[in-house]
Design an enzyme around this catalytic site. Structure first.
Site, mmCIF file in Angstrom:
data_model
loop_
_atom_site.group_PDB
_atom_site.id
_atom_site.type_symbol
_atom_site.label_atom_id
_atom_site.label_comp_id
_atom_site.label_asym_id
_atom_site.label_seq_id
_atom_site.Cartn_x
_atom_site.Cartn_y
_atom_site.Cartn_z
ATOM 1 N N CYS A 27 0.804 -1.222 0.000
ATOM 2 C CA CYS A 27 0.000 0.000 0.000
ATOM 3 C C CYS A 27 0.837 1.272 0.000
ATOM 4 O O CYS A 27 0.289 2.371 -0.110
ATOM 5 C CB CYS A 27 -0.945 -0.008 1.194
ATOM 6 S SG CYS A 27 -2.104 -1.397 1.161
ATOM 7 N N GLU A 155 -3.306 -3.791 -5.205
ATOM 8 C CA GLU A 155 -4.562 -4.065 -4.502
ATOM 9 C C GLU A 155 -5.674 -3.117 -4.935
ATOM 10 O O GLU A 155 -6.409 -2.565 -4.112
ATOM 11 C CB GLU A 155 -4.348 -4.040 -2.983
ATOM 12 C CG GLU A 155 -3.479 -5.201 -2.518
ATOM 13 C CD GLU A 155 -3.336 -5.302 -1.005
ATOM 14 O OE1 GLU A 155 -3.881 -4.442 -0.295
ATOM 15 O OE2 GLU A 155 -2.659 -6.242 -0.547
#
Length: 232
Positions: A27, A155
């Protein structure tokens, strides 16, 4: 190397003899918002002049280990570099990407992020007299780094990601047809007939992994190759 990784950690990874290294990880790529997403152009040049940024996990990154250092490290340990580029989505955009009005809420200039990807490939592989290749040469590496793999987003999923991925895929392969592109499979993936490699992430219980021991036995061998980039 000056500005390299901590020697003991670098050696620990090297001793595993990885065939490739994925960077930036997780992330860190997208951030909570695009204001604290990773942008590669801010991670090259004099370390003292790199602006740095607050990352998703709430601490400051000076981006001292940037794109150039990543390529150097891959060269040092003879691993293929796999670079993850932001596709114009942060956690904020991912959060509303499945809402009925997601596309109307999405206000990001995707072309800016696509240009970042194109410029990155030129930085990695372009001749030393090209705009971005010249910066690589100025840093001390006139020869191309020979980047072969790029992952589009981390993601990300849903209709916004699927549209962005296709835009990136079409533009990159039109100019760099040999580039191997990796797509995200985060609660769904883009149309598999256009995919080369698919990155699946799993964060689950030990029981899940025991039950999934044969998960890939039934996968279509003519479909995209599967890369499990993160699991825990």
């Amino acid at each position: 190397r000056s500005n390299g990784l901590r020697a003991d950690l670098a050696q620990m990874v090297a001793d595993m003899k990885p065939k490739f290294i994925r960077f930036p990880g997780g992330c860190f790529v997208e951030g909570n918002t695009l204001e604290n997403a990773n942008r590669w152009k801010k991670t090259i040049g004099d370390v003292a002049e790199r602006p740095g940024h607050w990352n998703l996990w709430g601490y400051w990154s000076n981006d001292g280990f940037g794109a150039y250092e990543f390529f150097q490290y891959c060269e040092d340990i003879q691993a293929e570099p796999l670079y993850v580029i932001n596709c114009g989505m942060s956690h904020r955009e991912q959060g509303f990407s499945r809402l009925p009005d997601a596309k109307s809420q999405y206000k990001v200039n995707v072309d800016e992020y696509l240009q970042d990807a194109m410029d990155f490939i030129e930085y990695a592989n372009g001749p030393a007299d090209s705009k971005w290749g010249a910066l690589r040469a100025k840093a001390g590496h006139p020869a191309p780094f020979n980047l072969k793999y790029m992952e589009i987003g981390n993601e990300n999923g849903g209709p916004i990601y699927n549209a962005n991925y296709e835009k990136f895929r079409s533009a990159i392969l039109a100019k760099y047809p040999k580039m191997r592109l990796v797509a995200c499979d985060w609660t769904g993936s883009p149309d598999k007939k256009y995919l080369d490699i698919l990155d699946e992430h799993y964060y689950d219980s030990p029981g899940f992994f025991f039950r999934s021991a044969n998960k890939y036995d039934s996968y279509d061998r003519k479909g995209p190759k599967i890369y499990v980039g993160e699991y825990a």
